[in-house]
Motif scaffolding. Sequence first.
Motif, PDB file in Angstrom:
ATOM      1  N   VAL A 245      60.119  64.931  99.046  1.00 25.03           N
ATOM      2  CA  VAL A 245      59.056  64.509  99.033  1.00 25.03           C
ATOM      3  C   VAL A 245      58.441  64.311  97.911  1.00 25.03           C
ATOM      4  O   VAL A 245      58.614  64.962  96.928  1.00 25.03           O
ATOM      5  N   THR A 246      57.907  63.105  97.519  1.00 21.55           N
ATOM      6  CA  THR A 246      57.322  62.721  96.339  1.00 21.55           C
ATOM      7  C   THR A 246      55.924  62.052  96.116  1.00 21.55           C
ATOM      8  O   THR A 246      55.370  61.864  97.290  1.00 21.55           O
ATOM      9  N   LYS A 247      55.351  62.066  95.052  1.00 20.96           N
ATOM     10  CA  LYS A 247      54.158  61.446  95.202  1.00 20.96           C
ATOM     11  C   LYS A 247      53.514  61.060  93.529  1.00 20.96           C
ATOM     12  O   LYS A 247      53.895  61.797  92.747  1.00 20.96           O
ATOM     13  N   GLY A 248      53.103  59.999  93.459  1.00 19.92           N
ATOM     14  CA  GLY A 248      52.692  59.479  92.527  1.00 19.92           C
ATOM     15  C   GLY A 248      51.253  59.028  92.123  1.00 19.92           C
ATOM     16  O   GLY A 248      50.491  59.610  93.114  1.00 19.92           O
TER      17      GLY A 248
ATOM     18  N   ASP B 166      58.909  63.318  81.313  1.00 21.93           N
ATOM     19  CA  ASP B 166      60.435  63.108  81.119  1.00 21.93           C
ATOM     20  C   ASP B 166      60.650  62.004  82.218  1.00 21.93           C
ATOM     21  O   ASP B 166      62.115  61.975  82.435  1.00 21.93           O
ATOM     22  N   ASN B 167      60.283  61.288  83.178  1.00 22.70           N
ATOM     23  CA  ASN B 167      60.401  60.111  83.745  1.00 22.70           C
ATOM     24  C   ASN B 167      61.438  60.440  84.923  1.00 22.70           C
ATOM     25  O   ASN B 167      62.138  59.803  85.397  1.00 22.70           O
ATOM     26  N   VAL B 168      61.369  61.778  85.371  1.00 26.06           N
ATOM     27  CA  VAL B 168      62.143  61.900  86.442  1.00 26.06           C
ATOM     28  C   VAL B 168      61.369  61.934  87.782  1.00 26.06           C
ATOM     29  O   VAL B 168      59.999  62.062  87.624  1.00 26.06           O
ATOM     30  N   VAL B 169      61.791  61.801  88.716  1.00 24.19           N
ATOM     31  CA  VAL B 169      61.074  61.465  89.972  1.00 24.19           C
ATOM     32  C   VAL B 169      60.368  62.919  90.624  1.00 24.19           C
ATOM     33  O   VAL B 169      61.089  63.917  90.521  1.00 24.19           O
ATOM     34  N   ARG B 170      59.146  62.757  90.711  1.00 25.56           N
ATOM     35  CA  ARG B 170      58.318  64.111  91.020  1.00 25.56           C
ATOM     36  C   ARG B 170      58.732  64.652  92.395  1.00 25.56           C
ATOM     37  O   ARG B 170      58.963  64.060  93.435  1.00 25.56           O
ATOM     38  N   ASN B 171      59.166  65.740  92.316  1.00 21.37           N
ATOM     39  CA  ASN B 171      59.730  66.625  93.249  1.00 21.37           C
ATOM     40  C   ASN B 171      58.666  67.682  94.110  1.00 21.37           C
ATOM     41  O   ASN B 171      58.373  68.687  93.335  1.00 21.37           O
TER      42      ASN B 171
ATOM     43  N   ASN C  82      66.180  61.979  94.630  1.00 14.53           N
ATOM     44  CA  ASN C  82      65.576  62.151  93.323  1.00 14.53           C
ATOM     45  C   ASN C  82      66.939  61.805  92.469  1.00 14.53           C
ATOM     46  O   ASN C  82      68.029  61.221  92.987  1.00 14.53           O
ATOM     47  N   ASP C  83      67.015  61.907  91.319  1.00 13.79           N
ATOM     48  CA  ASP C  83      67.897  61.687  90.243  1.00 13.79           C
ATOM     49  C   ASP C  83      69.158  62.519  90.592  1.00 13.79           C
ATOM     50  O   ASP C  83      70.303  62.005  90.199  1.00 13.79           O
ATOM     51  N   GLN C  84      69.204  63.590  91.381  1.00 11.04           N
ATOM     52  CA  GLN C  84      70.458  64.497  91.916  1.00 11.04           C
ATOM     53  C   GLN C  84      70.846  63.660  93.065  1.00 11.04           C
ATOM     54  O   GLN C  84      71.964  64.374  93.569  1.00 11.04           O
TER      55      GLN C  84
ATOM     56  N   GLY D 239      46.364  61.811 104.159  1.00  9.83           N
ATOM     57  CA  GLY D 239      46.358  62.508 102.838  1.00  9.83           C
ATOM     58  C   GLY D 239      47.816  62.832 102.731  1.00  9.83           C
ATOM     59  O   GLY D 239      48.491  63.111 103.308  1.00  9.83           O
ATOM     60  N   ALA D 240      48.086  62.777 101.298  1.00  8.80           N
ATOM     61  CA  ALA D 240      49.289  63.036 100.928  1.00  8.80           C
ATOM     62  C   ALA D 240      49.137  63.916  99.708  1.00  8.80           C
ATOM     63  O   ALA D 240      49.331  65.154  99.907  1.00  8.80           O
ATOM     64  N   GLY D 241      48.955  63.595  98.553  1.00  9.61           N
ATOM     65  CA  GLY D 241      49.201  64.307  97.402  1.00  9.61           C
ATOM     66  C   GLY D 241      48.393  65.707  97.309  1.00  9.61           C
ATOM     67  O   GLY D 241      48.907  66.650  97.154  1.00  9.61           O
ATOM     68  N   MET D 242      47.229  65.606  98.002  1.00 10.02           N
ATOM     69  CA  MET D 242      46.482  67.066  97.933  1.00 10.02           C
ATOM     70  C   MET D 242      46.965  68.016  98.848  1.00 10.02           C
ATOM     71  O   MET D 242      46.827  69.322  98.689  1.00 10.02           O
ATOM     72  N   PHE D 243      47.643  67.643  99.911  1.00  8.57           N
ATOM     73  CA  PHE D 243      48.327  68.601 100.621  1.00  8.57           C
ATOM     74  C   PHE D 243      49.740  68.939  99.978  1.00  8.57           C
ATOM     75  O   PHE D 243      50.058  70.154 100.093  1.00  8.57           O
ATOM     76  N   HIS D 244      50.447  67.957  99.366  1.00  9.65           N
ATOM     77  CA  HIS D 244      51.733  68.530  98.873  1.00  9.65           C
ATOM     78  C   HIS D 244      51.685  69.513  97.785  1.00  9.65           C
ATOM     79  O   HIS D 244      52.229  70.436  97.493  1.00  9.65           O
ATOM     80  N   ARG D 245      50.431  69.324  96.905  1.00  7.15           N
ATOM     81  CA  ARG D 245      50.329  69.952  95.828  1.00  7.15           C
ATOM     82  C   ARG D 245      49.690  71.380  96.112  1.00  7.15           C
ATOM     83  O   ARG D 245      49.658  72.342  95.309  1.00  7.15           O
ATOM     84  N   GLY D 246      49.479  71.521  97.558  1.00  5.54           N
ATOM     85  CA  GLY D 246      48.817  72.840  98.018  1.00  5.54           C
ATOM     86  C   GLY D 246      47.448  73.042  97.723  1.00  5.54           C
ATOM     87  O   GLY D 246      46.914  73.938  97.744  1.00  5.54           O
ATOM     88  N   GLU D 247      46.774  72.092  97.279  1.00  4.57           N
ATOM     89  CA  GLU D 247      45.106  71.833  96.894  1.00  4.57           C
ATOM     90  C   GLU D 247      44.266  72.309  98.038  1.00  4.57           C
ATOM     91  O   GLU D 247      43.360  73.135  98.143  1.00  4.57           O
TER      92      GLU D 247
END
Length: 550
Positions: free
Chosen positions: A252-255, A265-270, A245-247, A518-526
């Motif tokens: 883990v990210t997902k777009g 805000d254009n930062v990498v989703r964490n 990420n920017d730091q 699957g990626a996003g649905m697991f990462h977001r805890g849905e």
Amino acid sequence: MPTVHLLDYAAGNIRSLVNAIEKLGCQVEWVTSPEDVSKAEKLILPGVGHFGHCLSQFSNAGYMEPVKAHIQAGKPFMGICVGLQALFEGSAESPAVPGLAVVKGRLERFRNDDKSVPHIGWNSAYSQSKDHHSSGQSVYGLRPDSKYYYVHSYAVPYREGELEKDGWSVATARYGNEEFVGALARENVLATQFHPEKSGAAGLRVLKAFLEGKQSQALPPDISLSATQKGLTRRIIACLDVRANDQGDLVVTKGDQYDVREKSDNVVRNLGKPVQKAQQYYEQGADEVTFLNITSFRDTPLKDMPMLEVLRQTAATTFVPLTIGGGIRDTFDPETDRTVPALEVATLYFKSGADKVSIGSDAVTAAEQYHASNRNLTGKTAIETISEAYGAQAVVVSVDPRRVYVASPEATTHHTLKATAPGPQGEMYYWYACTIKGGRETRDLDVIQLVTAVEAMGAGEILLNCIDKDGTNSGFDLELVKSVKAAVKIPVIASSGAGNADHFAEVFQRTNVDAALGAGMFHRGEWTVKQVKEELSKKGLMIRRFEEDV
Ligand code: 1PR
């Protein structure tokens, strides 16, 4: 601490086996010369990949006689995967190379009828002995209702009574209409075609029984044999796109559609820490975990030590197959001022605990050259060299296609599909163009051209993403999946678009895809992986049920 000796003679991911043995409270000593074999009390012969390659190395190093002597002396011996195959007389994979011939019989290639080859995934090891089940006993902790992780193209066909008459207890699996030997045991010898170190709690239980010398164990009283489903399960894969990420921390990210920055805000989703997330998905019952280092087309992977560390830490606690992608290609290393071949890059990952590497951009370039040269195989591509050294099952090709709309099939030379909704200019057809560098560059190569080329080069599996569907939670692209499945014999993993359990059910019921990711649905805890599997099970789809850790 009890010691087990591991025979180190060929390429392959032995790291995971060591991790599993250590988790079970034993320590590993290496057998690195034939003289060491006599020092071993318990000996494990691992092996992945090619029978001829493994057995030639094994025999040239002088191991044939010492290992036979170990077995004949009645000392504990376990063979895993090619280690099981080595016990037989030979294999159709390399007819001229002899095995140890401790067991009568030969390996044959799975028939390429209506099933994918290699056979990859979770299948049974079901005891053929009625006595075991009626007496409530299991051989070396094998349970009839458990699933184990297999990956191979050759197997010993099961013929009732043939091995049993020589005193072997046999457990089998079924693939399509072929019944084959999944495990066999006799006195001091246990051999598994599956990988116990990659088979979650079920596999660790078998390994533990071997390490403790428990040939016979009581089955849990609540096992229902009639409910036991034989055959290969549908695989659910959790995928972690990882980047700094920017730091500068790996996250883990997902777009959506490959854009991983927050719109606001254009930062990498964490979305979390890679090692923790992977562990969490393992505990939820994920059948495999995939890491994609999504910025590696910019960095040199050799400097990418944090990613290797992520893999090392994950492999120590996560006993299912791990795939790593991103940056697997010939790479110039400015520090040593030389080009490091893709095979060497991949080896770094295998040594850190990866079971498979996933190749994206480099596969597209290789496929373009393959078609331009009238389908000439050079033997020098990343896919070919890694597949040759580690076996086809270790090479996944990750495809990142994007839709290109056309007015009619005649408007392009590419393989088109009919659109269900018109494109931006009212077009009713589209083709899937391959992209490289994380979707940033679109190439004049269609997805069918890519997958057929990489199959010919020796890829073992296709990870089929879809940029148009990525992160949309609108379900998998069934037409894309069907067209790729129809074009190749190797297994295909559907990816991009999963938003709920019904999407997984849909792709399994409406296509013959081998696995879904699957990626996003697991990462977001849905959804948890466990919840998805429960839903699939209710719909009658065969999945690997969750087992508590040993
Ligand atoms: O080209 O060999 O270095 O490999 C780079 C790898 O990184 C490729 O496998 C490529 O797919 C991946 N990648 C590169 N950029 C991105 C990005 O997102 N900006 N991610 C990216 C690919 C696709 C899947 C994703 C599914 C499911 N991500 O991994 O997880 O689409 O998502 P969903 O379930 O949330 O819809 P190289």
